[in-house]
Each structure stands twice: as C-alpha cells, then as structure tokens.
Design an enzyme around this catalytic site. Structure first.
Site, PDB file in Angstrom:
ATOM      1  N   LYS A   1      -6.338   6.325   0.429  1.00 43.64           N
ATOM      2  CA  LYS A   1      -6.833   7.305   1.402  1.00 43.64           C
ATOM      3  C   LYS A   1      -5.914   8.512   1.486  1.00 43.64           C
ATOM      4  O   LYS A   1      -6.362   9.668   1.511  1.00 43.64           O
ATOM      5  CB  LYS A   1      -6.983   6.620   2.768  1.00 43.64           C
TER       6      LYS A   1
ATOM      7  N   LYS B   1       3.641  15.105   4.910  1.00 44.74           N
ATOM      8  CA  LYS B   1       3.267  13.714   4.660  1.00 44.74           C
ATOM      9  C   LYS B   1       2.415  13.599   3.399  1.00 44.74           C
ATOM     10  O   LYS B   1       2.534  12.630   2.641  1.00 44.74           O
ATOM     11  CB  LYS B   1       2.523  13.134   5.856  1.00 44.74           C
TER      12      LYS B   1
END
Length: 309
Positions: free
Chosen positions: A256, A188
């Site tokens: 983030k 990811k």
C-alpha cells in the site's frame, strides 16, 4: 526550514501530566504508542474499530471510548494511527468521527502513512472545524513503537509542531519537522521506498547465496559493519535467515505504501523505475497469499520461484 528534536535512548521521558490525549487505532503500532503516552503521564482515551484492544488497555488504566468522536472529546491532542487513507477518512468524518468531537484548538496528529493530497484535504477540514493538524508518520516498526524509539517525520505549522513536540517525544527517539502540511507524508513515502527496495535487495542477495550453496546467515554475519549493513539487514535479514515472519510491518501495508509513493511520483511527473519493480514484487507476494506476513517475507517469493519453498 526543517526542525528536529531528539530524545536520547534511556533518557528521561517528557512529562505529559495534565495533557489529555485521544488515540484512535490500536493495532500493532497504536497500542504500544498509547501505552507510552500513558506512561509519560498523559490522560489517554482510546478507541478502536474492534473492542478487544480497547478493553485490554482499559484494564491497564487507559480510558475506553466507544467511538473516535468520544476519544476526541476533551482531548488536547488526538493521535490517529490506522492502516490507510480510507481508514483515516472514516475515523475523521461522520457523526461519530474525530472532527465531530474536536475541541477548539485541539491538534490532530495523523501518524499513519496517508496519501499526500488527502492529507492536505483532511488538514483543511480539521482547520475549518477549529482544530490544528500535523501529519507525523513514523518509522521503526512495532519494536520502535514498543520501546518508544520511533523516528517521526512531521509536516505542519512550526508553532503546532512545537506544541505537539512533548507528545511526539513520548513515542519517538528522533522527531523532525520536515516542512509544512504534507511534508511528513512525503518523507514517509521516501522512507517506505527505501525500506521496500532494501528488503528486496537483501532478499535477492540471500537468494543468490542459497542458490550457490552458502548459508545466508553466514553472509549476513560477514557483511556486518560494511557498506551493505543497515537496519534492514540487521532486523529483516535475521528474520529471513530464521524464516520468522510474524508481522512487525505487514507485506500488504508495505505494498500500500509503495502504491502511494508510486502515485505521488506519477502526479509529479517523476519516473521511478526501481519503485515500479519493487511494487511488482510485493504485488506478487500478496497475490501468493503472504500479505499478512512481515514484509521481510518477500524472500518467500524468491524461494517459490526457485522451488525452494
């Protein structure tokens, strides 16, 4: 060795009759994922930090829970879909956390984007409590969550992956076991690096076109089918053309994710200069007040720089 399973678009959804699933986190992604699990026949119990989404889904036949612990009690699988690593920490721990309510042998699936070191710690804590763990973050945005066509990249024991596979396939078109615990989050991080930098590239390309007096929409049309075409160009490029930035994935969440990828690279001693540049762009966008817009709103940063916004 990586393993994968794919569900064809429009194919028959897996039946989850008799499977109890707790879903913790009902944001842009978690709510439609819970609905897809319910449609597949699972007995779905939902919990969320704010009560509104819980009551909304209760009105559609899902079972409401007052806490992550209550969502986990009696569940075969607990899906956690919250914003960041501290949020995962918060819903797992404490007297009302998932771990406190976990049934022996239950599988906890973290489907958000969580830092790799903490993922491995969380997995060990779940195992100590008698549960099992998969990190299975997703790609495909809110559209993919609604349509049940998410790309899911999993890390964990092969037997746990196989057990959880019908649940994952109710939410995703392509499901791949990348490796052991943490490997899904590494995949990811790579995904978010590519997405973030591709959005930046499309933003710069369209800014170049605008500055030269050429319509970005026509540039996008001309590029379709060529080497520059991508899912980012298809969806986010159109959002840039339309200046339509209702969030499918928020810019602050993209930031983030880039920070986590950057931290992972630093911990491995890997220099990632393009990532550093992309991170700085999103930091500027968030500082300008656009953190809650879609991450395709990065083009607004470039337009501000030109005085075109």
């Amino acid at each position: 060795m990586a393993e994968s399973a794919s569900a064809s678009p429009g194919g028959e959804a897996p039946s989850l009759e008799g499977v109890a699933v707790g879903v913790v986190g009902l944001g842009l992604m978690g709510k439609p994922m819970a609905l897809n699990l319910n449609r597949a026949g699972a007995r779905v119990t939902v919990a969320n930090r704010s009560r509104g989404p819980v009551d909304e889904l209760a009105g559609q036949g899902l079972r409401p829970a007052d806490s992550p612990r209550a969502a986990a009690e009696g569940a075969d699988v607990v899906v956690v879909m919250v914003a960041d690593t501290p949020a995962v920490d918060a819903v797992l721990h404490g007297p009302e956390g998932v771990v406190a309510g976990l049934a022996p042998g239950a599988i906890v699936i973290d489907m958000g984007t969580t830092a790799v070191p903490e993922t491995r710690r969380f997995a060990a804590e779940v195992a100590a409590a008698g549960g099992r763990w998969l990190d299975a973050p997703v790609s495909g945005g809110q559209v993919g969550a609604i349509e049940g066509t998410l790309t899911i990249m999993a890390g964990g024991d092969p037997a746990v992956f196989e057990t959880a596979l019908p649940v994952l396939r109710a939410m995703g078109r392509r499901v791949t076991r990348v490796g052991d615990i943490g490997a899904g989050q590494v995949a990811k991080a790579a995904n978010q690096l590519i997405v973030g930098l591709t959005i930046a590239a499309v933003s710069e390309a369209f800014t170049l076109a605008e500055a030269a007096g050429v319509e970005p929409g026509k540039v996008r049309e001309a590029l379709e089918g060529g080497f520059a075409w991508s899912r980012v160009m298809e969806l986010h490029g159109q959002r840039m053309v339309d200046s339509a930035f209702t969030p499918g994935g928020r810019a602050r969440i993209q930031l983030k994710d880039l920070v986590q990828a950057d931290d992972l690279g630093r911990s491995l001693g890997v220099e990632l200069p393009s990532l550093a540049a992309g991170r700085a762009l999103y930091e500027a966008l968030v500082a300008e007040g656009d953190g809650d817009l879609d991450h395709s709103a990065l083009i607004r940063h470039y337009r501000r720089q030109r005085g075109a916004l």
